[in-house]
Design an enzyme around this catalytic site. Structure first.
Site, PDB file in Angstrom:
ATOM      1  N   CYS A 116       0.821  -0.998  -0.013  1.00  0.00           N
ATOM      2  CA  CYS A 116      -0.118  -0.047  -0.137  1.00  0.00           C
ATOM      3  C   CYS A 116       0.520   1.246   0.041  1.00  0.00           C
ATOM      4  O   CYS A 116       0.591   2.420  -0.575  1.00  0.00           O
ATOM      5  CB  CYS A 116      -0.784   0.223   1.500  1.00  0.00           C
ATOM      6  SG  CYS A 116      -0.485   0.059   2.312  1.00  0.00           S
ATOM      7  N   HIS A 361      -0.233   1.089   8.074  1.00  0.00           N
ATOM      8  CA  HIS A 361      -1.752   0.791   6.410  1.00  0.00           C
ATOM      9  C   HIS A 361      -0.583   2.784   5.769  1.00  0.00           C
ATOM     10  O   HIS A 361      -0.858   3.709   7.033  1.00  0.00           O
ATOM     11  CB  HIS A 361      -2.492   1.361   7.354  1.00  0.00           C
ATOM     12  CG  HIS A 361      -3.626   0.938   5.592  1.00  0.00           C
ATOM     13  ND1 HIS A 361      -4.003  -0.028   4.890  1.00  0.00           N
ATOM     14  CD2 HIS A 361      -4.595   2.490   5.578  1.00  0.00           C
ATOM     15  CE1 HIS A 361      -4.273   0.647   4.279  1.00  0.00           C
ATOM     16  NE2 HIS A 361      -4.902   1.446   3.914  1.00  0.00           N
TER      17      HIS A 361
END
Ligand SMILES: [Zn+2]
Ligand SMILES: [Zn+2]
Ligand SMILES: [Zn+2]
Ligand SMILES: [Zn+2]
Length: 748
Positions: A116, A361
């Protein structure tokens, strides 16, 4: 007393009355051998009034159609009456959910394991219109040779023109041959990606593409050592080093200004650290610092939030708040400020969520250059932030980025004077009206306000072999034709899938609606209003299935037929009585059958049932009589006994419930008193206790045994009061008794 008790108390006698009436009719049928219409009405429960509502469908009433469908507001867990939304859900995902609101709304990127941070960076690169234009101007034959470029261009083309709201980044990531299992440093990733692209693009014949990485991202620095004595710079100081991003310390620093000060800090070399000056030919005091020689159009600033702790040899994330301006003036930071105004605008903030260094994240907040609109890119999902990089102080931003709170501070004289330490940095980032603060930002991108790379924006006029490819790429952002075609095809496929789904959904819901109407309408005219009307029997199983399934099967009445092909009385509880109108609708639509009408009650089965009832009743009466005799035998009040039966067996027989016919248990009244030789067991043997019963009782037992086991007479040996006990068994028993006696004696 509570109501249910009262009700059940009242209900029972009524049912018994009905059963009594039916028995009465069967007895009459047995006696006369005739069946009237009224008999059938009674025996088949046809007389019962149409049920106006019971909790469960009543089996006793063929005129009850309750509970076949849910109430008008109700629904079921499956089948025809499932909630429409659930039925639609079961059709599979709606492809139109993947559609982008509009092409002005950026698309997201799918997350393939640990990539990500790659998605964040790819979005930053894509959102940079100059870079995007460069990628779209790569000639098609170079694409064929360079899978990395091919996949990047395809990825960008999809982000640009696909109707999908998210795009697969995996094919591009795969060409980079990264290890997906390991969360790489996003800084490492950017460095690797840019140098790889620079290498691949160097083969391009199109100047717009060939040097796009250098043109946009490359700046230069030199490490300068200056002799304090002669004032000359070292030879190495003139060496220019390229950079694609500035890596700045944040530990102990509060703002971008402070970090830049730290980066450009002048270090004194003296004492132990003195420097050997070639000009002075001796060790002298000196200064050393990094000098910014040139700055790129896109300034990437990595914030070193991740620090290595030598003591524990682990990495740690610094989570202190760090502020940075919307507008960054680098003019004075340059070693040669004569290069002109270098004012940068914040164009992207990359954010790492989570406290662990190796997990967490990554998301990106990126500004659309044309509209000034900020977007949050969180893998597949993209959301609008407005003209503020952290959202307009919206509650959404507050809750989702609790650690990344927008703090549009308006710096004024007060804060400057009250905080003398900060002053140098505050003035350095001059014209800064707005700063933002974040505890999670790990990379900032600033775009030069008046970019000099205008040549990229001019139409390409040249003798390029792939002129057609570039023809459409002027200052717009068109996708080159060879990619455009693929995008059109992929969009057409998606549009087609959406239309197909829509049609399927409409068809399905139309079908459901039609079916529901059909079921309601047929059921509303199902009850037969009087006993004179023609009617048809229908299997309750089939009716239930028809009322409950989206697509019912062929009408099937065979489960309620007897072997004579009619409806026997015993199956009435599994059938319902339909009006001729309702039957006709079902029969013409679902075929099958057979039709079982007014006259299709089974005479044979009725007569048989009548016979069974009567014979059952007579058996019961006889057995009741016999039971009284048996009881007198057991109580020792019977003197005319002539046949032996087992006492234990007789005791059990008396206890058994009186039924219409003998049962398996009624076999073998003499089995326990019969020895292995077929003789009367000596009574001293265990379990061989016997009683004498009168002849009429014995004959009743014998008949029952024969009825139950007609072909096995051996099961019922007969012993009269004159039967001798088995001599062999008697001898054996007395021998055992003798041995026991002698054992007892010797024991004494
Ligand atoms: Zn009912
Ligand atoms: Zn010197
Ligand atoms: Zn029959
Ligand atoms: Zn024997």
């Amino acid at each position: 007393m509570s109501r249910p008790t009262t009700r059940s108390k009242n209900k029972k006698p009524r049912l018994d009355n009905n059963a009594d009436r039916s028995s009465e009719i069967l007895r009459k049928i047995h006696a006369l051998g005739e069946i009237t219409g009224d008999d059938v009405n009674q025996l088949y429960n046809i007389w019962k009034p149409v049920c106006l509502g019971c909790r469960v469908n009543s089996k006793d009433n063929p005129n009850c159609f309750c509970g076949l469908i849910p109430s008008t507001t109700g629904s079921r867990k499956s089948g025809l009456w499932q909630k429409m939304s659930e039925i639609v859900h079961a059709m599979g995902p709606d492809p139109s959910q993947d559609l982008r609101d509009s092409l002005d709304f950026p698309a997201g990127l799918t997350n393939l394991g640990a990539t990500c941070y790659a998605n964040s960076i790819l979005q930053c690169l894509y959102m940079n219109t100059s870079f995007r234009r460069g990628v779209f101007s790569i000639e098609s034959d170079l694409m064929k040779q360079q899978p990395v470029l091919n996949q990047l261009a395809w990825l960008f083309a999809q982000l640009h023109g696909s109707k999908r709201s998210f795009v697969e980044s995996a094919p591009f990531i795969k060409t980079l041959e990264l290890d997906n299992g390991v969360q790489q440093d996003s800084h490492e990733f950017l460095t690797l990606l840019l140098s790889l692209l620079e290498r691949c693009l160097s083969h391009s014949r199109n100047p717009a593409a060939r040097t796009i990485v250098q043109d946009l991202f490359r700046g230069s620095v030199s490490h300068v050592t200056t002799c304090s004595k002669c004032g000359k710079d070292s030879e190495a100081s003139s060496k220019i080093e390229d950079f694609y991003e500035l890596e700045l310390n944040v530990m102990g620093l509060k703002s971008l200004g402070e970090s830049l000060d730290d980066y450009l800090n002048v270090e004194e070399l003296n004492g132990e650290n003195q420097y050997f000056c070639d000009s002075c030919s001796e060790r002298v005091d000196a200064t050393r610092s990094i000098k910014l020689r040139s700055l790129p159009a896109v300034l990437n600033i990595q914030l070193k939030r991740c620090v290595f702790l030598p003591k524990t040899t682990t990495k740690k994330k610094i989570t202190s708040a760090f502020s940075f301006p919307r507008e960054l003036d680098m003019t004075e930071r340059l070693s040669d400020p004569a290069q002109g105004d270098l004012v940068y605008d914040l164009s992207a903030v990359l954010i790492h969520k989570g406290t662990a260094v190796n997990s967490g994240h990554y998301i990106a907040h990126i500004k659309d250059e044309k509209t000034g609109q900020w977007w949050e890119f969180d893998d597949e999902s993209v959301s609008k932030l407005g003209c503020h990089p952290f959202g307009e102080g919206s509650s959404k931003t507050m809750s989702r980025d609790s650690q990344t709170e927008p703090s549009a501070q308006t710096s004024n004289g007060d804060t400057k004077s009250s905080n003398a330490k900060k002053q140098s940095s505050e003035t350095a980032v001059s014209n800064t009206d707005e700063t933002f603060s974040s505890t999670d930002a790990y990379m900032l991108m600033y775009n030069l306000r008046h970019s000099k790379i205008n040549r990229l924006e001019k139409p390409i006029n040249g003798n390029s072999a792939d002129e057609d490819d570039f023809a459409s790429i002027s200052n717009g952002n068109s996708i080159p034709p060879y990619l455009s075609e693929e995008i059109s095809n992929s969009n057409a496929t998606l549009t087609e899938a959406c239309q197909q789904y829509k049609l399927r959904k409409e068809k399905e819901s139309d079908h459901i609606t039609e079916r529901r109407q059909e079921v309601r309408s047929v059921l509303s005219e199902a009850p037969v209003q009087s006993c004179d009307e023609p009617y048809f029997w229908i299997s309750m199983n089939w009716l239930r299935e028809w009322a409950d399934n989206i697509t019912p099967s062929v009408l099937d009445n065979t489960t309620v037929q007897c072997l004579h092909g009619k409806l026997p009385m015993s199956k009435v509880s599994s059938a319902k009585r339909l009006s001729a109108e309702a039957w006709l609708k079902l029969f013409t639509k679902y075929n099958g059958g057979p039709a079982l009408g007014n006259q299709d009650y089974c005479k044979d089965c009725l007569i048989d049932a009548a016979r069974k009832l009567v014979s059952g009743e007579s058996y019961r009466d006889r057995r009741k009589l016999m039971k009284e005799i048996a009881e007198s035998v057991l109580s020792g009040n019977c003197s005319d006994g002539t046949y032996y039966v087992s006492k234990a067996w007789l005791q059990q027989w008396v206890k058994r419930k009186v039924l219409d016919a003998p049962s398996e248990a009624d076999v073998g009244p003499t089995v326990p008193i019969c020895c292995p030789h077929g003789q009367l067991m000596p009574e001293q043997a265990s379990g061989a206790k016997r009683l004498l019963v009168p002849e009429n009782l014995w004959l009743f037992f014998y008949e029952d045994a024969v009825k139950v086991k007609s072909d096995d007479m051996v099961d019922c040996p007969t012993f009269t009061m004159d039967s001798e006990q088995c001599s062999q068994c008697s001898n054996e028993l007395s021998e055992v008794a003798c041995m026991e006696d002698s054992l007892r004696l010797s024991g004494l």
